[in-house]
Write a protein that holds these residues in place. Sequence first.
Motif, PDB file in Angstrom:
ATOM      1  N   MET A   1      -1.212   1.202   6.720  1.00  6.96           N
ATOM      2  CA  MET A   1      -2.693  -0.137   6.270  1.00  6.96           C
ATOM      3  C   MET A   1      -2.289  -0.517   4.566  1.00  6.96           C
ATOM      4  SD  MET A   1      -5.063   0.263   9.603  1.00  6.96           S
ATOM      5  CE  MET A   1      -5.874  -1.191   9.518  1.00  6.96           C
ATOM      6  N   ARG A   2      -2.367   0.551   4.091  1.00  8.81           N
ATOM      7  CA  ARG A   2      -2.472   0.870   2.595  1.00  8.81           C
ATOM      8  C   ARG A   2      -0.677   0.356   2.070  1.00  8.81           C
ATOM      9  NH1 ARG A   2      -4.874   5.375   3.204  1.00  8.81           N
ATOM     10  NH2 ARG A   2      -3.122   6.163   2.984  1.00  8.81           N
ATOM     11  N   GLU A   3      -0.592   1.033   3.021  1.00  8.24           N
ATOM     12  CA  GLU A   3       2.115   0.820   2.099  1.00  8.24           C
ATOM     13  C   GLU A   3       2.624   0.395   2.499  1.00  8.24           C
ATOM     14  OE1 GLU A   3       3.130   4.825   1.699  1.00  8.24           O
ATOM     15  OE2 GLU A   3       1.079   5.439   0.616  1.00  8.24           O
ATOM     16  N   VAL A   4       2.241  -0.264   4.019  1.00  4.65           N
ATOM     17  CA  VAL A   4       3.631  -1.485   4.684  1.00  4.65           C
ATOM     18  C   VAL A   4       2.727  -2.782   5.063  1.00  4.65           C
ATOM     19  CG1 VAL A   4       4.210  -1.710   6.246  1.00  4.65           C
ATOM     20  CG2 VAL A   4       4.253   0.573   5.421  1.00  4.65           C
ATOM     21  N   GLU A   5       1.596  -2.861   5.587  1.00  4.45           N
ATOM     22  CA  GLU A   5       0.973  -4.004   6.086  1.00  4.45           C
ATOM     23  C   GLU A   5      -0.246  -4.023   4.863  1.00  4.45           C
ATOM     24  OE1 GLU A   5      -0.077  -6.283   9.551  1.00  4.45           O
ATOM     25  OE2 GLU A   5       0.754  -4.331   9.905  1.00  4.45           O
ATOM     26  N   LYS A   6       0.343  -4.105   3.380  1.00  2.00           N
ATOM     27  CA  LYS A   6      -1.300  -4.186   2.078  1.00  2.00           C
ATOM     28  C   LYS A   6      -1.807  -4.800   3.307  1.00  2.00           C
ATOM     29  CE  LYS A   6       2.509  -3.181  -0.570  1.00  2.00           C
ATOM     30  NZ  LYS A   6       3.014  -2.242  -2.238  1.00  2.00           N
ATOM     31  N   ASP A   7      -1.901  -5.645   3.503  1.00  5.33           N
ATOM     32  CA  ASP A   7      -3.395  -7.032   3.775  1.00  5.33           C
ATOM     33  C   ASP A   7      -3.850  -6.458   4.546  1.00  5.33           C
ATOM     34  OD1 ASP A   7      -0.953  -7.464   5.499  1.00  5.33           O
ATOM     35  OD2 ASP A   7      -2.219  -9.288   6.605  1.00  5.33           O
ATOM     36  N   ARG A   8      -3.200  -5.411   5.364  1.00  5.46           N
ATOM     37  CA  ARG A   8      -5.001  -4.778   6.610  1.00  5.46           C
ATOM     38  C   ARG A   8      -5.486  -3.445   6.117  1.00  5.46           C
ATOM     39  NH1 ARG A   8      -4.782  -7.933  10.679  1.00  5.46           N
ATOM     40  NH2 ARG A   8      -2.554  -8.532  11.383  1.00  5.46           N
ATOM     41  N   ALA A   9      -5.335  -3.240   4.730  1.00  7.99           N
ATOM     42  CA  ALA A   9      -5.753  -2.350   3.718  1.00  7.99           C
ATOM     43  C   ALA A   9      -7.297  -2.146   3.709  1.00  7.99           C
ATOM     44  CB  ALA A   9      -5.439  -2.238   2.528  1.00  7.99           C
TER      45      ALA A   9
END
Length: 424
Positions: free
Chosen positions: A257-265
């Motif tokens: 979530m932090r590094e790939v789907e960053k909008d999900r961080a």
Amino acid sequence: MSTKNELKDRLIKEVENDKDELIELCSRLIKIPSENPPGDSTEITTFIDQYLKNAGAETTWHESAEKMYNLVSTIGDEGGDGKHLIYCGHSDVVPTGDPAKWDFNPISGEIVDGWLLGRGASDMKAGLGGLIYTFALLKRLNIDLPGKLSLAVVPDEETGGEYGVPWLLENQIIDGNGCLIAEPSSRYNPTIGQKGSYWFKLKVFGEPGHGSLSPLAGNNAITNMIDAINEVRKLWDLNIEVPSEVQPLIDKSKKYMREVEKDRAPFQKVLEHVTVNIGKIQGGTKSNMIPESCEVEVDCRLPFGITQDDVTAFLHEKLDALGIDYEISRFGFRSDANYTSAEDPVCKSIVDNITYATGHEAYGVMQWASSDARHFRNHNIPVLQYGPAYLPSIHGYNEKVKVEDIERCCKVYIAAVIDYLYER
């Protein structure tokens, strides 16, 4: 005799050379309406059935409810002692909603600037098309599989219904050693676990009276519901201890979530908390009448470390303390959090072949929603999800998916069949 990798390379090349048929198949699926509700899968099942028969595959229809058809086909060494892999996808889609809010016809199936457009493009007619195409291609090429590959096309996933995967499993129509569902995922990160689901209706009762006498007369169900909702929302605040065996999966999912789907961080906390969505509310008759009833529908998703029974007990404890008259009824999705080990052969066959086909690092992650995967795990069938998708468009207007992602997933599907069935 060719090596396993030589066979995989040959099949991947076949997908590359024949990708126009693959994309045309996915487009045709989008053009066939299959909204659920109402859940009539007659037309789309008929189309898929004919496509498979044209490839030489035998099919069986299973009507689990009126106009809800499950389609099952199996190829490979049915009489041998090899492994049995299931490829599964659902043919139903959520309603398109207001057509005026779409920038294109939601059942157009058009290809524009490298995107396949329409309802179900990402969830999950592109993934379903990839499975159907893979299955048919293996049959047309007469690939000698040392085990069985079954394709299960189900009609009832989007409502959390019981007429698709659970019906097939409970009636022992399908069974296997592993399963892939082509549900939407990111390019390099299949979902190997998911949160649980707890959907419920809460109805609060009061006593009617003249609105001019409130709050001294009657018993207002809506104001009582306000108090009840405040207690329900406290589920989020529960301090839940995640079991140690799944903590690595949670940690890896947070990294994703932090590094790939960053909008999900910003949403990492959902992996360790009960989410609470008050999705629907209705009550009362008119403004000058004290309402005698109010009802809400609530969607909760459960992390590892808390069960459905725990949630039920919490709700009754909090609502009983309010001294209100209420009732709770369950509906829709219902499950505890569940997962498949990253070391299971079905997970490794997909993850390893994502890297094989793309050269990119791949690993499994946690899903914060729910799907049919839970039913397979309830029947001790290891399962994961991997499919082409433009994740922001799922269940929204202007749903779409990249054509290149459809092709990539199909390459992974066909290579994974070889790895999984040839590995004893």
